[in-house]
Enzyme design. Structure first.
Site, PDB file in Angstrom:
ATOM      1  N   ASP A  94       0.831  -1.211   0.000  1.00 27.37           N
ATOM      2  CA  ASP A  94       0.000   0.000   0.000  1.00 27.37           C
ATOM      3  C   ASP A  94       0.864   1.260   0.000  1.00 27.37           C
ATOM      4  OD1 ASP A  94      -2.327   1.438  -0.017  1.00 27.37           O
ATOM      5  OD2 ASP A  94      -2.717   1.235   2.140  1.00 27.37           O
TER       6      ASP A  94
ATOM      7  N   HIS B 253       2.452   3.737  -9.022  1.00 30.61           N
ATOM      8  CA  HIS B 253       2.235   2.326  -9.392  1.00 30.61           C
ATOM      9  C   HIS B 253       3.431   1.790 -10.177  1.00 30.61           C
ATOM     10  CE1 HIS B 253      -1.656   2.462  -7.676  1.00 30.61           C
ATOM     11  NE2 HIS B 253      -2.195   3.251  -8.578  1.00 30.61           N
TER      12      HIS B 253
ATOM     13  N   LEU C 126      10.099 -21.093  -5.047  1.00 26.88           N
ATOM     14  CA  LEU C 126       9.185 -20.166  -4.354  1.00 26.88           C
ATOM     15  C   LEU C 126       7.842 -20.200  -5.064  1.00 26.88           C
ATOM     16  CD1 LEU C 126       8.613 -17.495  -2.553  1.00 26.88           C
ATOM     17  CD2 LEU C 126       9.415 -16.237  -4.551  1.00 26.88           C
TER      18      LEU C 126
ATOM     19  N   GLY D 175       0.020   5.608  -4.314  1.00 28.54           N
ATOM     20  CA  GLY D 175      -0.563   6.916  -4.642  1.00 28.54           C
ATOM     21  C   GLY D 175       0.058   8.024  -3.807  1.00 28.54           C
TER      22      GLY D 175
ATOM     23  N   SER E 277      -7.569  -5.500  -5.085  1.00 29.92           N
ATOM     24  CA  SER E 277      -8.672  -6.072  -4.309  1.00 29.92           C
ATOM     25  C   SER E 277      -9.985  -5.976  -5.084  1.00 29.92           C
ATOM     26  CB  SER E 277      -8.808  -5.328  -2.972  1.00 29.92           C
ATOM     27  OG  SER E 277      -9.295  -4.012  -3.190  1.00 29.92           O
TER      28      SER E 277
ATOM     29  N   ARG F 261      -0.610   9.665  -9.712  1.00 29.27           N
ATOM     30  CA  ARG F 261      -0.642   8.355  -9.044  1.00 29.27           C
ATOM     31  C   ARG F 261       0.017   7.256  -9.876  1.00 29.27           C
ATOM     32  NH1 ARG F 261      -4.025   7.525  -4.815  1.00 29.27           N
ATOM     33  NH2 ARG F 261      -4.312   5.358  -5.426  1.00 29.27           N
TER      34      ARG F 261
HETATM   35  C1  IPE Z   1      -5.422  -2.709  -0.225  1.00 30.10           C
HETATM   36  O1  IPE Z   1      -5.053  -1.398  -0.439  1.00 30.10           O
HETATM   37  C2  IPE Z   1      -5.400  -3.458  -1.509  1.00 30.10           C
HETATM   38  C3  IPE Z   1      -4.093  -3.576  -2.129  1.00 30.10           C
HETATM   39  C4  IPE Z   1      -2.944  -3.250  -1.612  1.00 30.10           C
HETATM   40  C5  IPE Z   1      -4.099  -4.152  -3.438  1.00 30.10           C
HETATM   41  P1  IPE Z   1      -6.150  -0.231  -0.545  1.00 30.10           P
HETATM   42  O2  IPE Z   1      -5.390   1.027  -0.658  1.00 30.10           O
HETATM   43  O3  IPE Z   1      -7.115  -0.537  -1.593  1.00 30.10           O
HETATM   44  O4  IPE Z   1      -6.841  -0.364   0.870  1.00 30.10           O
HETATM   45  P2  IPE Z   1      -7.847   0.595   1.656  1.00 30.10           P
HETATM   46  O5  IPE Z   1      -9.057   0.721   0.800  1.00 30.10           O
HETATM   47  O6  IPE Z   1      -7.161   1.895   1.863  1.00 30.10           O
HETATM   48  O7  IPE Z   1      -8.112  -0.109   2.930  1.00 30.10           O
HETATM   49  C1  IPE Z   2      -1.492   0.315  -3.426  1.00 29.16           C
HETATM   50  O1  IPE Z   2      -1.310   1.675  -3.458  1.00 29.16           O
HETATM   51  C2  IPE Z   2      -1.761  -0.260  -4.791  1.00 29.16           C
HETATM   52  C3  IPE Z   2      -3.149  -0.673  -5.017  1.00 29.16           C
HETATM   53  C4  IPE Z   2      -4.090  -0.682  -4.134  1.00 29.16           C
HETATM   54  C5  IPE Z   2      -3.477  -1.108  -6.357  1.00 29.16           C
HETATM   55  P1  IPE Z   2      -2.523   2.700  -3.442  1.00 29.16           P
HETATM   56  O2  IPE Z   2      -2.904   2.999  -4.841  1.00 29.16           O
HETATM   57  O3  IPE Z   2      -3.606   2.202  -2.577  1.00 29.16           O
HETATM   58  O4  IPE Z   2      -1.831   3.968  -2.785  1.00 29.16           O
HETATM   59  P2  IPE Z   2      -2.458   4.966  -1.724  1.00 29.16           P
HETATM   60  O5  IPE Z   2      -3.018   4.155  -0.615  1.00 29.16           O
HETATM   61  O6  IPE Z   2      -3.512   5.739  -2.458  1.00 29.16           O
HETATM   62  O7  IPE Z   2      -1.317   5.806  -1.305  1.00 29.16           O
HETATM   63 MG    MG Z   3      -4.037   2.410  -0.612  1.00 26.16          MG
END
Ligand code: IPE
Ligand code: IPE
Ligand code: MG
Length: 245
Positions: free
Chosen positions: A20, A37, A131, A23, A65, A33
Site C-alpha cells: 500500500d 504504481h 518459491l 498513490g 482487491s 498516481r
Molecule cells: C489494499 O489497499 C489493496 C491492495 C494493496 C491491493 P487499498 O489502498 O485498496 O486499501 P484501503 O481501501 O485503503 O483499505
Molecule cells: C497500493 O497503493 C496499490 C493498489 C491498491 C493497487 P494505493 O494505490 O492504494 O496507494 P495509496 O493508498 O492511495 O497511497
Molecule cells: Mg491504498
C-alpha cells in the site's frame, strides 16, 4: 536478548504483503498516481528476489482487491496495463529463478488479454519449486469464504461430505490457497493498520507487521527488518510462555 540478524532456521514459511502507498508516494513527489504504481513494480521485483535469496517458500502479494474495482476507470486501466507488462517482462525471470506463479481471486473479471496471460504464466511455471509467488488479483477475503461455503454446501447436498466432517481442514481445502501453509507473517506498508479484506481465514495466527514506509520505498532491508521482528516474537498459539520453552 533480541536477535539482530536473520535466523535461517526460523523463517516464516508464508509471507503475505499488503503493498500500500503507491498513490501517496507519487503525491509526495508532486507526481500523478500512475508514477507511484510504476515505482511499485520495482519494489515487487526486489521483494521477490529477496524471498528467493532467503529461501522463503510462499510469498503472497495483494495487488488488486475486489474493492479496487471501485477506483476511477483510468486508474484501473493503468493498473491492468502495468500488470500485463510485468507478466510479459517477468515470465523468463520466473523460470530462470525457479518460481511458480499463481493467483488468488476472481481473475475472470480481468480483461480477457490479461486473464489469458495469467493462465499462460501459471502453466509455464507450474513445475517450479523454489518459491510460490501468488498475486491476489480481484481478490476479496469474504468472497473467498463465500465461494468455499458454496462449494462445501454443494458437496454436502450431494452426499460427498457429511455435515459432521466439516472442520478446519475441510475449510482450508476449499479456499483459493488450498495446499498453502497458513500465513506466518503479514506485512502492510504505508502506515495503515487494517487488513482490507485480505486472507481473512489464513491470517488467524499470523504475526502482523506494519511499517510507515510507502510501498515503492520498501526494499530488501525493510523485508529483513520485518523478518527479524517476526523472529523476535513468541508465537504461543494460545499456550503459556512456559509451555513454549
Ligand atoms: C489494499 O489497499 C489493496 C491492495 C494493496 C491491493 P487499498 O489502498 O485498496 O486499501 P484501503 O481501501 O485503503 O483499505
Ligand atoms: C497500493 O497503493 C496499490 C493498489 C491498491 C493497487 P494505493 O494505490 O492504494 O496507494 P495509496 O493508498 O492511495 O497511497
Ligand atoms: Mg491504498
Amino acid at each position: 536478548m533480541s536477535q539482530k540478524k536473520i535466523d535461517k532456521d526460523n523463517l516464516p514459511k508464508h509471507v503475505a504483503v499488503i503493498m500500500d502507498g503507491n498513490g501517496r508516494w507519487a503525491k509526495k513527489k508532486g507526481l500523478r498516481r500512475e508514477f507511484g504504481h510504476k515505482a511499485g513494480r520495482k519494489a515487487v521485483k526486489k521483494i521477490i528476489e529477496s524471498c528467493v535469496e532467503l529461501n522463503i517458500k510462499h510469498l503472497t502479494l495483494y495487488a488488486f482487491s475486489v474493492e479496487n474495482w471501485n477506483r476511477p476507470k483510468i486508474e484501473i486501466d493503468l493498473l491492468m496495463q502495468l500488470l500485463l507488462l510485468s507478466l510479459k517482462d517477468e515470465l523468463n525471470n520466473l523460470n530462470k529463478n525457479n518460481i511458480k506463479f499463481n493467483t488468488i481471486g476472481d481473475i475472470g473479471k480481468m480483461p480477457k488479454k490479461i486473464f489469458d496471460y495469467l493462465i499462460k504464466v501459471k502453466k509455464e511455471t507450474k513445475n517450479n519449486t523454489k518459491l510460490t509467488l501468488t498475486l491476489a488479483l480481484s481478490y476479496g477475503g469474504r468472497n473467498e469464504i463465500i465461494d468455499a461455503v458454496r462449494n462445501i454446501s454443494m458437496k454436502v447436498k450431494n452426499n460427498i461430505i457429511s455435515l459432521k466432517k466439516i472442520d478446519e481442514s475441510v475449510i482450508n481445502d476449499h479456499l483459493y490457497t488450498r495446499h498453502y501453509p497458513d500465513v506466518d507473517l503479514l506485512i502492510r506498508t504505508s502506515g495503515e493498520k487494517r487488513i482490507s479484506n485480505f486472507l481473512l481465514w489464513q491470517i488467524a495466527y499470523a504475526e502482523l507487521y506494519f511499517t510507515a514506509k510507502l510501498w515503492p520505498d520498501f526494499n530488501k532491508k525493510d523485508l529483513f527488518k520485518a523478518i527479524i521482528s517476526y523472529q523476535n516474537r513468541e508465537r504461543r498459539f494460545g499456550k503459556t510462555s512456559e509451555q513454549i520453552k
